[in-house]
Design a protein around this motif. Sequence first.
Motif: not given
Length: 693
Positions: A436, A439, A495, A512, A516, A538
Amino acid sequence: MDKELASASRASLEQEVALSRLRRQALFEAIDDGFCIIRFIDGPHGPLSDYIHIEANSGYERHTGIRDIVGKRLREIEPEHADTWIEIYGRVLRTGEAVRFEQEFVAAGRYIEVSATRVGPEEMGQVSVLFRDVTARKKTEAALRDNVQRVQLALAAGAIIGTWLWDVPADRFSVDDGFAQAFGFDSSMGRSGLSLEQVIETVHPDDRAGLIAAIEEAFTRGGAYAHQYRTRRQDGNYYWLEANGRVDLNADGTPSQFPGVLIDIDGRRAVEAERDRALAALRTLNETLEQRVEERTAALLTAEEALRQSQKMEAVGQLTGGLAHDFNNILAGIGGSLELMKIRLAQGRIGDIDRHLNGAQAAVKRAAALTQRLLAFSRRQTLDPKPSNLNQIVAGMHELIGRSMGPSIAVETVAAGGLWSAFVDVGQLENALLNLCLNARDAMPNGGKLTIETANRWMDDLAAAQRGLPAGQYLSLCVSDTGTGMSPDVVARAFDPFFTTKPTGQGTGLGLSMVYGFAGQSGGTARIYSELGRGTMICIYLPRHLGEGAAEDAWPIEEPSPVAAGRKTILLVDDEPLVRMVAVEVLEDLGYFVVEAEDGPAALKALAAHPVIDLLVTDVGLPNGMNGRQLADAIRERRPELPVLFVTGYAENAVLNHGHLERGMQVLTKPFSADALGRRVRDLIGEDGQAGG
């Protein structure tokens, strides 16, 4: 003496209080009307947005049809109309002004007169409500209005054909000529008076029972009366008429007189019959249309299913295409390195072997990482969850994340105080957090701010449903950036596996999807909150762990594989010959004696031949009716303390009891290095040959 007097006084006071309560309850129950007291409370919609029923008498259920009301919240029993009642009773609470109104309770089929009064000062938050059944009055009023309206319409249309006055106790009808003709009598008979029996004789046989029942019902309640039936006239034919009247009751409730008028409705009934025929034809047409709609809908559903299948195959194609691309690159690296090693060995150029060997091993690690990401997305990876403190995990990652962000991005962490524990695989959570953050870094090419935040979340039914979770207590780990943000279309697909907005070669599109899948497999979920040009947040939501608290994690130090302290015996079970051969050679090089088997039944036979073993190393997914966990359980029935190392290339997490392994059991995920296998084996056998914890 003083103590005795005080005790007697207290007992007397308690008795008086109890008697007062009994009198109060008796008074409530003596009231035929419904009664309750409500207290306003804070609810999910804000302060004083709900109320609870704290008292009620038995009349409450009789008048409203609602049982066991005490202790229930308004929004629990009336979720659709709660705001209306809150507004009415809330105004009574705020202003202290009583209110009275009539309300229809559809569920109970009644009309209720409601009176509400504040109890005590506003701070108490209490309102008393009285319910009185006015259904009979409302129905009588409606019937009278309907009767008056019918008579007025009849008068306007000139449709009244006769009148009567029935002396009920004497059973004599005083009628005019129109009444006599409507029932087929001579005018002389009408003037001399008729009995109910004479009147009934001219009514159509099919309508007599209904007429008698309608008269008896009117006698019971009094007031307005209206009924339709057919009578035989002098020409011998039956004609429709409507009798409209009013029953007057004596003081004792018995009927006294019954005046009324007759209205000719034969023409109207003919029109209604024609209307009924038209409606029947219309219903037939509607049924035909509905059948055609159903057929058309079935065709559309078939087309929709075909479209879904096409979209599914497109998704599968995207997935397999991405897999083929990445694995072909990896296999090309491995194959090329092995081929060059073969060529260099033939040439005698041994000095180049290490470089090509390292390249092949690096490619294998890339393949393992790709497999783990796919398993995470599909919620099939093998997890090793334990009670964990998210604040400690974030603090431990802070330095690594800061170095990864670069100087143009400021990193801030907001750690919630009193944070609950989560039951989670620490390594996989760290991997997800790093994904995360990376990203977020890529979304801020010109720099910005990255925020990592933890929090306790108590989700009610609405908040949990919005996130696809059951209501309850959760922790959130959120990563926010001030970057470019995402459009709604990108958020909807973010996702998906192999979906990426990055240029070719700069991302696999699995990051991602792994986050998830990992969150879902851990009992939670992940959600994206983003707007173009305004950044992205997120959040990973994980359920609260209510068991023992998180312990400090001690990370293993990478060391060379330990050599066995003594000649220990290991039973190795794997159905893949090449994997079994490599594992046997690694363990034998470390000084262990290895007994090998290809499946569960063969392992039990080998155990019978070599009963003294120090460790069971078994693949989880074994053929021939017995998986690795079942084999371990069977052996542990005879050797309860025997250490077991499960090896798996696919996450049979349910077989392994979702990470809740017994003492002396560990899991090693394929592919693994020789050093990792050696360390796990030594950890389980122990320095002195005893099972490690």
